[in-house]
Design an enzyme around this catalytic site. Structure first.
Site, PDB file in Angstrom:
ATOM      1  N   SER A 190       0.797  -1.221   0.000  1.00 10.92           N
ATOM      2  CA  SER A 190       0.000   0.000   0.000  1.00 10.92           C
ATOM      3  C   SER A 190       0.834   1.277   0.000  1.00 10.92           C
ATOM      4  O   SER A 190       0.412   2.287  -0.524  1.00 10.92           O
ATOM      5  CB  SER A 190      -0.949  -0.002   1.194  1.00 10.92           C
ATOM      6  OG  SER A 190      -0.236  -0.227   2.394  1.00 10.92           O
ATOM      7  N   HIS A 218      -5.276  -3.770  -2.153  1.00 16.82           N
ATOM      8  CA  HIS A 218      -4.909  -2.750  -3.137  1.00 16.82           C
ATOM      9  C   HIS A 218      -4.753  -3.343  -4.531  1.00 16.82           C
ATOM     10  O   HIS A 218      -3.984  -2.824  -5.342  1.00 16.82           O
ATOM     11  CB  HIS A 218      -3.628  -2.032  -2.712  1.00 16.82           C
ATOM     12  CG  HIS A 218      -3.837  -1.091  -1.568  1.00 16.82           C
ATOM     13  ND1 HIS A 218      -4.299   0.200  -1.729  1.00 16.82           N
ATOM     14  CD2 HIS A 218      -3.694  -1.266  -0.236  1.00 16.82           C
ATOM     15  CE1 HIS A 218      -4.403   0.793  -0.544  1.00 16.82           C
ATOM     16  NE2 HIS A 218      -4.038  -0.079   0.375  1.00 16.82           N
ATOM     17  N   LYS A 249     -12.141  -0.299  -1.148  1.00 17.00           N
ATOM     18  CA  LYS A 249     -11.250   0.469  -2.030  1.00 17.00           C
ATOM     19  C   LYS A 249     -11.806   0.407  -3.459  1.00 17.00           C
ATOM     20  O   LYS A 249     -12.797   1.074  -3.745  1.00 17.00           O
ATOM     21  CB  LYS A 249      -9.831  -0.072  -1.901  1.00 17.00           C
ATOM     22  CG  LYS A 249      -9.331  -0.011  -0.438  1.00 17.00           C
ATOM     23  CD  LYS A 249      -7.861  -0.329  -0.312  1.00 17.00           C
ATOM     24  CE  LYS A 249      -7.449  -0.622   1.129  1.00 17.00           C
ATOM     25  NZ  LYS A 249      -7.542   0.537   2.015  1.00 17.00           N
TER      26      LYS A 249
HETATM   27  C1  LIG Z   1      -3.325  -3.922   2.700  1.00 16.50           C
HETATM   28  C2  LIG Z   1      -4.542  -3.532   3.464  1.00 16.50           C
HETATM   29  N1  LIG Z   1      -5.213  -4.463   4.163  1.00 16.50           N
HETATM   30  C3  LIG Z   1      -6.318  -4.160   4.872  1.00 16.50           C
HETATM   31  C4  LIG Z   1      -6.802  -2.877   4.918  1.00 16.50           C
HETATM   32  C5  LIG Z   1      -8.023  -2.590   5.743  1.00 16.50           C
HETATM   33  O1  LIG Z   1      -9.151  -2.665   4.955  1.00 16.50           O
HETATM   34  P1  LIG Z   1     -10.544  -2.201   5.556  1.00 16.50           P
HETATM   35  O2  LIG Z   1     -10.652  -0.758   5.305  1.00 16.50           O
HETATM   36  O3  LIG Z   1     -11.551  -3.022   4.802  1.00 16.50           O
HETATM   37  O4  LIG Z   1     -10.528  -2.549   7.007  1.00 16.50           O
HETATM   38  C6  LIG Z   1      -6.169  -1.875   4.193  1.00 16.50           C
HETATM   39  C7  LIG Z   1      -6.727  -0.511   4.210  1.00 16.50           C
HETATM   40  O5  LIG Z   1      -6.121   0.450   4.559  1.00 16.50           O
HETATM   41  C8  LIG Z   1      -4.998  -2.204   3.466  1.00 16.50           C
HETATM   42  O6  LIG Z   1      -4.334  -1.254   2.810  1.00 16.50           O
END
Ligand SMILES: Cc1ncc(COP(=O)(O)O)c(C=O)c1O
Lengths: 415, 87
Positions: A190, A218, A249
């Site tokens: 990310s 992502h 997202k």
């Molecule tokens: C790699 C990754 N995993 C999990 C999440 C968390 O996702 P959620 O917003 O559905 O809790 C994010 C969001 O920032 C992320 O970038």
């Protein structure tokens, strides 16, 4: 009264310490639906101003898509607003099952379980599936929610240097005495926007008898020729044991996440994962809209193709203007500034020029790796990016960073 | 630095520094509080010491404070009666 004045004083001092360290985060209030152009009130109390948004995870531009909104309205009318229950008591509707089936087909897995968020999926999955006979071997740059989830599990935890296959192989060899080895990685990272070498990871997993876990938050919706994710991009569909991803997202951007993968693993999550068992069901309006999102994504690759084209175009513009970028092939394009204060100042000046981006620095990224993370969307048109690059060039030139590489920026601004 | 200190230092450099990272690690460089070794990665350091020095480090002793510098790590090994590098 239990909230003693000493407690209040101590907490206020902690907040002050955060402020003094320059780490205080402030919200910016958006007076519009999510999109390429939004109205932002910042600082709080100022009149909202139009800006181009280059920091949303709205990769496919579906967050405010008319068909998605219509599906959400219809879902609201047909299945109501809230479930007032966790899934296993009375919080599972026919459309929850339908969405899980659609996600399974989309991701090319055996089964899927929805969670309130991907943060929750990551928080629950490791504890539900692994114990002290197992080892989790994670890339050192995995997302914070994975780190938290691994902490909640009784499994042994180890790490390998970011995307370093030699180091991963050493770790796999070292842990052959464990019952199960699990390689843990993000699909697209990310903060860096680089893509995990899943083809090599799967090959190592097969050689050293390990399972593979990928967080594709992502990537889902746009990586790979038909947008199924990093496993499609790297030619290993069907060979990832556990995928977690988010609906928050590219896939509509509302909320919700899932664990998808081998049938037995998903079933054990249904039986044991605590965020699934003890947190409320994803609301019907989101489930109905997410079903529409998957239908749209399945209907045409137009949006992911446009996103890819936008990312390529934006990288080219930034490179030609003389910015130092992290190499990559995703719509996350980090502009490297290395120095935290510089990153903050550049993002502030860009905002004044009508471009909404955010500077990231320690502890979100490693010390000396401060950057501005730009994120592309299929909602961007060329004219947005042309306007954004003008502002970037102007601000970059004012700060004297154009044409400089890492060493020169560090020499001039320090770390 | 004595032999054991060097062994630990070299392991830390190899295991935790990325290529191109020019930081030097000496006896008192803060490893965990300095962000060089994270708490997950301590596992590999602990296993390395246990193998090399033929000892068991109880979990209660494997604290971030005890693992925060080459000096404190080597002190811990000595306290637990480690044999020094076992070949
Ligand atoms: C790699 C990754 N995993 C999990 C999440 C968390 O996702 P959620 O917003 O559905 O809790 C994010 C969001 O920032 C992320 O970038």
């Amino acid at each position: 009264m239990a909230y003693a004045s000493e407690t209040r004083e101590r907490l206020r001092r902690e907040i002050e310490t955060i402020r003094e360290a320059g780490l205080f985060k402030e919200e910016r209030f958006i007076h519009a639906p999510q999109g390429a152009e939004i109205e932002v009130e910042f600082p709080a109390g100022e009149a909202a101003r139009p800006v181009i948004n280059l920091c949303a995870n709205n990769y496919l531009g579906l967050s405010s898509h008319p068909e998605v909104l219509a599906a959400a309205h219809a879902g609201l009318d047909r299945r109501g607003y809230g479930m007032s229950s966790v899934r296993f008591i009375c919080g599972t509707q026919d459309i929850h099952r339908e969405l899980e089936t659609a996600l399974t087909a989309f991701l090319g897995t055996e089964d899927t379980l929805l969670f309130p968020s991907c943060m929750d999926a990551n928080a629950g999955v490791f504890e539900a599936l692994f114990d002290d006979q197992d080892v989790l071997i994670a890339d050192r740059l995995v997302h914070a929610s994975i780190v938290d989830g691994m902490r909640l599990s009784k499994a042994m935890r180890d790490t390998y240097k970011h995307a370093d296959m030699g180091h991963l192989e050493e770790k796999l060899a070292e842990h052959q005495d464990r019952r199960t080895r699990v390689i843990v990685t993000d699909g697209v990272f990310s903060m860096d926007g680089d893509v995990a070498p899943l083809d090599q990871i799967v090959a190592l997993a097969e050689r050293y008898d390990a399972m593979v876990f990928v967080d594709d938050s992502h990537s889902s919706g746009f990586m790979g020729a038909t947008g199924r994710g990093t496993h499609e991009a790297k030619g290993v569909m069907g060979r990832i044991d556990i995928i977690t991803t988010t609906l928050g997202k590219a896939l509509g951007g509302a909320s919700g996440g899932c664990v998808s993968g081998r049938a037995e693993l998903v079933e054990l999550c249904r039986q044991r994962a605590r965020p699934y068992l003890f947190s409320n069901s994803v609301p019907p309006v989101i489930v109905a809209a997410a079903l529409k999102v998957l239908e749209l994504v399945g209907r045409t690759t137009e949006r992911r193709d446009k996103l890819e084209e936008n990312a390529r175009y934006w990288r080219r513009l930034l490179t030609e203007a003389g910015f130092d970028l992290k190499a990559g092939e995703s719509p996350i394009v980090p502009v490297m500034l290395y120095n935290a204060k510089l990153a903050q100042e550049v993002s502030r000046d860009l905002f004044a020029e009508g471009i909404y981006v955010v500077g990231f620095f320690f502890p979100v990224v490693a010390k000396g790796q401060a950057r501005i993370r730009t994120q592309l969307s299929a909602a961007h048109e060329k004219h947005h990016l042309d306007r954004a690059i003008e502002a970037f060039a102007k601000v970059g030139s004012r700060h004297g960073v154009l044409g400089l590489g890492r060493d020169e920026i560090v020499a001039r601004f320090g770390l | 630095m004595n032999e054991l200190q060097k062994l630990v230092r070299d392991y830390v450099v190899r295991e935790y520094l990325e290529e191109g990272d020019t930081r030097t690690i000496d006896l008192d460089t803060p490893l965990i509080s300095g962000g060089i070794v994270d708490s997950f990665s301590m596992v590999s350091l602990k296993r390395f010491l246990e193998k090399k020095c033929a000892l068991q480090i109880p979990d209660a002793e494997a604290t971030p404070a005890a693992f925060d510098s080459v000096r404190s790590i080597v002190d811990l090994v000595a306290r637990l009666g480690g044999k020094g590098p076992a070949g």
